[in-house]
Design an enzyme around this catalytic site. Structure first.
Site, PDB file in Angstrom:
ATOM      1  N   GLU A  38      14.888  27.356  18.761  1.00 57.32           N
ATOM      2  CA  GLU A  38      14.011  26.188  18.735  1.00 57.32           C
ATOM      3  C   GLU A  38      14.502  25.193  17.683  1.00 57.32           C
ATOM      4  O   GLU A  38      14.738  25.580  16.538  1.00 57.32           O
ATOM      5  CB  GLU A  38      12.578  26.625  18.416  1.00 57.32           C
ATOM      6  N   ALA A  50       9.567  29.704  22.803  1.00 51.47           N
ATOM      7  CA  ALA A  50       9.193  30.985  23.386  1.00 51.47           C
ATOM      8  C   ALA A  50      10.172  32.042  22.883  1.00 51.47           C
ATOM      9  O   ALA A  50      11.288  32.159  23.381  1.00 51.47           O
ATOM     10  CB  ALA A  50       9.243  30.902  24.910  1.00 51.47           C
ATOM     11  N   GLU A  51       9.748  32.803  21.885  1.00 54.64           N
ATOM     12  CA  GLU A  51      10.685  33.725  21.233  1.00 54.64           C
ATOM     13  C   GLU A  51      11.140  34.857  22.142  1.00 54.64           C
ATOM     14  O   GLU A  51      12.312  35.236  22.137  1.00 54.64           O
ATOM     15  CB  GLU A  51      10.065  34.285  19.951  1.00 54.64           C
ATOM     16  N   ASP A  60      10.496  34.346   9.946  1.00 55.79           N
ATOM     17  CA  ASP A  60      10.297  35.791  10.045  1.00 55.79           C
ATOM     18  C   ASP A  60       9.070  36.208  10.849  1.00 55.79           C
ATOM     19  O   ASP A  60       9.130  37.065  11.716  1.00 55.79           O
ATOM     20  CB  ASP A  60      10.219  36.400   8.640  1.00 55.79           C
ATOM     21  N   PRO A  77       6.681  37.974  18.587  1.00 57.73           N
ATOM     22  CA  PRO A  77       6.613  37.725  20.048  1.00 57.73           C
ATOM     23  C   PRO A  77       7.884  38.175  20.783  1.00 57.73           C
ATOM     24  O   PRO A  77       7.846  38.411  21.981  1.00 57.73           O
ATOM     25  CB  PRO A  77       6.421  36.202  20.145  1.00 57.73           C
ATOM     26  N   HIS A 108       5.167  32.503   7.659  1.00 59.31           N
ATOM     27  CA  HIS A 108       6.420  31.850   7.283  1.00 59.31           C
ATOM     28  C   HIS A 108       7.104  32.544   6.120  1.00 59.31           C
ATOM     29  O   HIS A 108       8.099  32.079   5.603  1.00 59.31           O
ATOM     30  CB  HIS A 108       6.170  30.373   6.944  1.00 59.31           C
TER      31      HIS A 108
END
Lengths: 380, 321
Positions: free
Chosen positions: B26, B56-57, B81, B86, B126
């Site tokens: 991303e 969308a991981e 991290d 996901p 984060h």
């Protein structure tokens, strides 16, 4: 209890053969009739043969599980038309990603059915090598629902990046077809796969077999609208078909794959079908669905439908007898070869965990070898 | 050169040397990533090799697996991290096991880059230290550089590996400068590194904690205690040789990490050192960790994360045996 019938009244539904085997195309089937008319008797009989043989094999495997020969079996009983039509529509260069019930898809592409049995017998997590040409670019079964839709999409992205698709030559351009079910359609990975596929215009067909039940949960709990309608939200043209009509499955998949490989982007198909058996040999469908429902779908059986159609075209008794004999032989061969499958060495578990040396694996492999050898040295 | 620029240079060199290497993630293209690690790569190599993906991981990692099946070597960036979860199923159930599941017929040369750890004062999700989720999973290799030179070489070695590599980037180190020797790598990908010589206590850690260990060692020196410092570098597999050699000389060891201590990397290394160097130990191996609580709001991270003082407290305890 919820009654699963599928959106048979969908105006977009493609069906060519009625449940009684008569040719009664829906309006949505009109564009496909030319393709179906071009099929030879041998090809049509081949569809029937594929369906009949896999049903016998599937029954044999179910029996083998009951006899304790297999840990588990996911029956394909009832879904033969959706699988045979779509698999026969793929070209040799296409890549196929099954989930775990697409036995005849694999067999059509060349995978040895006993290699599927090896997975369910607990001898391997894979069963066959998708890169071996004899397996027809067929990937191994994926047990986590929907995971394979992303792998298929990534591979299709790769085809585009490598210029292996979209050249305009359907004889050489490659495409991907990925199979999943109505239950898997609730998984986030399927959603993400469709987002990626649409964004990167992958040469790919999403083939959803809606067999009405995700183990004991009806499709209405997965989706309040027909699943094929979701495609529009991604910008993916999606077509509902009668999944028990092998002709509809073949023709619609053929066109969708050709459009995808020509560079038109991904396509989706929802095949309305029914799992006549259990989800796997571990569940009992009588606990969650009615005999009425099962009978209503049995009247739409894909094999009986095709048999009536072929009889109407003049197929001979000898043909049907020969298919029966072949099916019995395939089932018997599976039984005999399953019994002959040997064990596996204990240190197999350390093989291929990594491709490069790994000290922890080496250490544990050596320890196990020494431990096992210590028993052999003891006097009996 | 700053750590983030060293990574950028390593990625550029890997892409130049092998045109099957592609980047995906991303905001990694035009923006160059939120930490600018991929800055300029899309302009240089094009949108076909540096893909700005949908948000969308699982999609990023799952399609990277398919791309690897198609013969590419994808390098995925997870933005932070806490957003790796996901993608956790695709990493642990799929990426880690595909080679094994295929009985070696397919390799998975995929790198997952994850900025990790605290010290940047960020909001929830984060700042996390998810390393043991991955070290616990057979099939994955897990590494974390702590210096610009290691960042430059280890990212290239990770991309060259035919196994999947979880590449943990200590985000508090992104702006730290250091020498990069572009002529030759110092160590193989999975070697631990003796950073500082000492005789009394062995201090071991990884990622951002290595700098804190060095700080603690300098303070201990001023109080007359000589600490040896080892940078783990590779979290799976662990290179125990230098650690065991050191412990056999010092007889004492402290492992420091930002992650919670329970079933952590420090627990694993401590147990192994106890098994393999028991008679060399003068004291139990001690662990200094983040607390076994969710990473706190940023205003408390200074208390949550081990600092030089907490490491020195452990050094004092081990010397008291």
């Amino acid at each position: 209890m919820h009654q699963n019938t599928g959106p048979d009244d969908a105006p977009e539904l493609v069906r060519v053969l009625a449940a009684d085997g008569s040719v009664a195309p829906t309006p949505a089937a009109e564009p496909y009739l030319e393709l179906i008319d071009a099929l030879t008797d041998a090809e049509l009989e081949g569809f029937y043969r594929d369906m009949f043989v896999v049903r016998a094999f599937d029954q044999q495997a179910t029996n083998l599980q009951r006899q304790g020969q297999l840990a588990l079996w996911p029956p394909s009983f009832g879904q033969e038309a959706a699988q045979v039509g779509s698999a026969r529509a793929a070209r040799p260069q296409d890549h196929l990603f099954p989930s775990y019930r697409e036995h005849v898809v694999c067999m059509i592409r060349g995978v040895d059915p006993v290699d599927i049995i090896r997975v369910m017998r607990g001898l391997t997590h894979g069963g066959w090598n998708p890169a071996d040409p004899k397996n027809g670019n067929t990937h191994i079964y994926t047990l986590v629902l929907g995971s394979q839709t992303l792998h298929a999409t990534g591979l299709a992205m790769g085809l585009t990046l490598d210029g292996k698709s979209g050249s305009g030559d359907p004889q050489t351009d490659e495409a991907v077809i990925v199979y999943y079910g109505d239950g898997a359609s609730s998984q986030g990975d399927v959603h993400e796969a469709m987002v990626f596929a649409a964004s990167y215009r992958t040469p790919e067909v999403f083939f959803l077999q809606n067999n009405q039940w995700a183990i004991s949960v009806p499709v209405a709990t997965q989706s309040r609208s027909p699943l094929y309608r979701r495609g529009a939200g991604y910008g993916i043209p999606s077509i509902p078909i009668d999944g028990n009509d092998v002709l509809a499955s073949y023709a619609v998949t053929r066109v969708a794959l050709d459009e995808a490989r020509a560079g038109a982007g991904p396509r989706a198909i929802e095949a309305m079908t029914y799992r006549m058996g259990a989800h796997t040999t571990s569940d009992d469908p009588t606990k969650y669905r009615t005999a009425d429902e099962e009978e209503s779908w049995a009247r739409r059986d894909p094999i009986a439908r095709m048999r009536a159609y072929l009889r109407g075209r003049g197929a001979s008794d000898a043909f049907f007898a020969e298919v029966e004999a072949q099916a019995a032989a395939v089932a018997e061969d599976a039984r005999v070869r399953t019994a002959a499958l040997g064990g596996i060495p204990t240190d197999l578990m350390f093989d291929h965990v990594y491709t490069e040396p790994h000290p922890l694996i080496d250490e544990q492999r050596a320890w196990l070898a020494g431990y096992e050898a210590s028993f052999e040295e003891e006097p009996s | 050169m700053p750590f983030s620029r060293a990574l950028n240079a390593g990625l550029r060199r890997a892409m130049t040397e092998n045109d099957r290497v592609i980047m995906m993630g991303e905001d990694i293209g035009r923006l160059g990533g939120v930490f600018r690690v991929t800055e300029g790569l899309q302009a240089e190599f094009g949108e076909q090799r540096v893909l700005d993906t949908p948000l969308a991981e699982s999609g990023i990692v799952g399609t990277a697996i398919g791309l690897a099946m198609a013969g590419f070597r994808p390098v995925c960036e997870i933005q932070f991290d806490g957003f790796v979860f996901p993608a956790f199923d695709q990493i642990t159930s799929q990426l880690a096991k595909i080679t094994n599941r295929h009985e070696g017929a397919l390799s998975m040369p995929v790198v997952i880059r994850i900025p990790y750890g605290g010290h940047i004062g960020a909001v929830e999700h984060h700042q996390e230290s998810p390393e043991v989720y991955f070290t616990h999973t057979p099939g994955l290799r897990v590494v974390s550089p702590s210096t610009p030179n290691d960042a430059y070489w280890m990212i290239q070695d990770a991309i060259t590996s035919t196994d999947p590599v979880i590449f943990l980037e200590p985000k508090s180190r992104y702006w730290q400068k250091g020498e990069v020797d572009a002529a030759a790598r110092a160590l193989p990908l999975h070697a631990s590194r003796l950073v500082r010589r000492g005789t009394d206590v062995t201090l071991v850690g990884h990622g951002a904690m290595v700098a804190t260990l060095l700080q603690a060692a300098a303070l201990a020196e001023s109080e007359g205690t000589s600490c040896e410092v080892i940078d783990l570098r590779s979290l799976s597999p662990v290179d125990y040789g230098p650690i065991l050699d050191s412990v056999r000389r010092t007889g004492r060891m402290v492992y420091a990490q930002e992650a919670p201590g329970f079933t952590s990397l420090g627990s694993e290394v401590a147990a192994t050192v106890m098994e393999k160097a028991f008679y060399a130990l003068e004291a139990p191996v001690l662990r200094v960790s983040g607390f076994d609580a969710p990473f706190p709001p940023a205003k408390l991270e200074g208390t949550f994360l081990p600092d030089a003082d907490r490491i020195l407290e452990a050094v004092d305890r081990t010397l008291a045996y």
